[in-house]
Design a protein around this motif. Structure first.
Motif, PDB file in Angstrom:
ATOM      1  N   ALA A   1    -134.129-107.272  32.437  1.00  0.00           N
ATOM      2  CA  ALA A   1    -134.756-107.751  33.675  1.00  0.00           C
ATOM      3  C   ALA A   1    -135.714-108.925  33.459  1.00  0.00           C
ATOM      4  O   ALA A   1    -136.071-109.610  34.421  1.00  0.00           O
ATOM      5  N   THR A   2    -136.081-109.177  32.219  1.00  0.00           N
ATOM      6  CA  THR A   2    -137.127-110.189  31.965  1.00  0.00           C
ATOM      7  C   THR A   2    -136.640-111.322  31.070  1.00  0.00           C
ATOM      8  O   THR A   2    -137.438-111.970  30.382  1.00  0.00           O
TER       9      THR A   2
ATOM     10  N   ASN B   1    -143.800-102.545  41.139  1.00  0.00           N
ATOM     11  CA  ASN B   1    -142.912-103.242  42.076  1.00  0.00           C
ATOM     12  C   ASN B   1    -142.098-104.270  41.298  1.00  0.00           C
ATOM     13  O   ASN B   1    -142.317-104.488  40.100  1.00  0.00           O
ATOM     14  N   ASP B   2    -141.148-104.923  41.989  1.00  0.00           N
ATOM     15  CA  ASP B   2    -140.245-105.861  41.315  1.00  0.00           C
ATOM     16  C   ASP B   2    -140.980-107.079  40.759  1.00  0.00           C
ATOM     17  O   ASP B   2    -140.607-107.614  39.704  1.00  0.00           O
ATOM     18  N   THR B   3    -142.014-107.573  41.440  1.00  0.00           N
ATOM     19  CA  THR B   3    -142.767-108.735  40.956  1.00  0.00           C
ATOM     20  C   THR B   3    -143.481-108.410  39.644  1.00  0.00           C
ATOM     21  O   THR B   3    -143.492-109.221  38.711  1.00  0.00           O
TER      22      THR B   3
ATOM     23  N   ARG C   1    -142.515-106.227  37.467  1.00  0.00           N
ATOM     24  CA  ARG C   1    -141.486-106.121  36.420  1.00  0.00           C
ATOM     25  C   ARG C   1    -140.988-107.498  36.002  1.00  0.00           C
ATOM     26  O   ARG C   1    -140.804-107.774  34.813  1.00  0.00           O
ATOM     27  N   GLN C   2    -140.755-108.426  36.975  1.00  0.00           N
ATOM     28  CA  GLN C   2    -140.180-109.730  36.675  1.00  0.00           C
ATOM     29  C   GLN C   2    -141.093-110.574  35.780  1.00  0.00           C
ATOM     30  O   GLN C   2    -140.618-111.240  34.858  1.00  0.00           O
TER      31      GLN C   2
ATOM     32  N   GLU D   1    -148.402-108.282  44.368  1.00  0.00           N
ATOM     33  CA  GLU D   1    -147.279-109.206  44.206  1.00  0.00           C
ATOM     34  C   GLU D   1    -147.765-110.654  44.237  1.00  0.00           C
ATOM     35  O   GLU D   1    -147.380-111.471  43.389  1.00  0.00           O
TER      36      GLU D   1
END
Length: 385
Positions: free
Chosen positions: A108-109, A72-74, A76-77, A34
């Motif tokens: 999401a992006t 993880n979300d990071t 994906r972002q 992350e």
């Protein structure tokens, strides 16, 4: 942030080779994907505004993280920022691995894809001037409302205001940079791109390298021309150390006139000279009194000298004894046989005078003045009377 995390100074000021090593060492030590992804986005911002390539050496590391690390979300972002690191088939695999569906990826992006478009654009302005170095000096507001400055060096001035502002606003999406727990880069306030002329500059490491190179060059020149360099070294030591001994002073005087001495060879005084009796060696036509004294001492000690057969025989000096010699090797190799005689011989007297002359010459070269002797007043003379 942890003690081993990277800071703002490392990300935006370090050279690309050292920065790549620091980022790789950080991930090998912490395995924190992350933080790594956010560091990489900040490096992409620096790369977009600067004229260097700061991400080429880190592409393999990004590929490893997105292909092997647990999603993880990071990841994906910020995934749109790293699309160019993969080919078409690999990118589709990553979208399925992170989002399952392509529609989820676009939803999401959206913000990341917006800023990534500005990072990939090139400048269109024709405002670069020769001899100027450009910086981007930006002002951001942190989470507490305080302003702080971020300077990016050696930037590209051809990017217009909108392009530069949106590249800088990419930093507002990051949460990794903090100061005492307060998040930085919350809002972009302003920026400017001044062009400066470097009038003077100093680098202590460059000065040390230049000094080391100069010493190496001096050493090479000494090896290439030993005669000239030896003369310079002797003169320098004579000036620094003051009056030298008779041997060193004679060497200095012998080297003062290189035109006369450059083809001359130094030969020992004893070499090639015939052996002569002691009485012939000590004879000298310069002084009658010295001759009488020497003949008496020779006749009185003749029997003692005949017993000392192992003692070295003195050799006669070639040439006139009145002629001054500046040959250092000749003067150094003269045998001292003063202990065999009563009183001084002509050679010892000549050598004493030569030593005094050399000392005076060395003192003159060193700038020393001759001390005047004070006349002692007679205790029996009364000036008042």
């Amino acid at each position: 942030m942890g003690g081993s995390d990277l800071g703002q100074r490392q990300i935006f000021l370090m050279k690309k080779e050292n920065l790549a090593k620091r980022v790789q060492n950080f991930y090998e030590t912490n395995k924190n994907s992350e933080h790594l992804i956010q560091y990489m986005v900040a490096i992409l911002v620096r790369n977009a505004l600067s004229q260097g390539t700061f991400t080429e050496q880190l592409k393999d590391l990004i590929r490893e993280v997105y292909l092997t690390t647990e999603p993880n979300d990071t990841m994906r972002q910020y995934s749109p920022f790293f699309k160019t690191c993969f080919n078409g088939g690999e990118w589709k695999t990553i979208i399925k691995r992170l989002f399952k569906k392509e529609s989820n990826y676009y939803a999401a992006t959206e913000e990341a894809r917006f800023y990534n478009n500005y990072l990939e654009k090139q400048g269109t302005l024709d405002n670069r001037r020769e001899g100027l170095v450009y910086h981007v000096e930006s002002i951001f507001e942190d989470a507490s409302g305080k302003k702080h400055k971020l300077t990016l060096r050696d930037t590209d001035p051809t990017k217009d205001e909108e392009l530069t502002a949106n590249i800088l606003r990419t930093l507002t999406t990051l949460t990794i940079f903090e100061n005492t727990g307060v998040r930085k880069f919350v809002e972009l306030i302003s920026y400017k791109t001044p062009g400066v002329v470097i009038a003077t500059a100093y680098n202590c490491r460059k000065e040390e390298k230049a000094a080391a190179q100069a010493s190496l060059d001096e050493k090479d020149s000494i090896e290439a021309s030993p005669k000239v360099s030896q003369r310079k070294i002797i003169e320098k030591q004579a000036v620094q150390n003051g009056p030298a001994k008779s041997g060193a002073g004679q060497t200095l005087l012998a080297e003062r006139d290189p035109d006369k001495k450059q083809n001359a060879e130094i030969t020992p005084v004893n070499e090639g000279l015939p052996e002569t009796p002691l009485t012939e060696c000590v004879a000298s036509p310069t002084s009658q009194d010295t001759k009488r004294t020497r003949n008496k001492s020779t006749s009185s000690s003749k029997d003692d000298l005949s017993d000392n057969s192992n003692l070295p025989k003195p050799q006669s000096i070639k040439g006139d004894s009145k002629k001054k010699s500046t040959n250092a090797a000749t003067l150094i190799q003269k045998p001292d046989t003063a202990y065999k005689r009563i009183g001084k011989t002509a050679e010892q007297i000549a050598k004493g005078r030569e030593d005094k002359r050399i000392k005076r010459e060395v003192d003159r070269l060193n700038g020393k003045k001759k001390k005047k002797k004070k006349r002692s007043s007679c205790p029996f003379w009364d000036k008042s009377s």
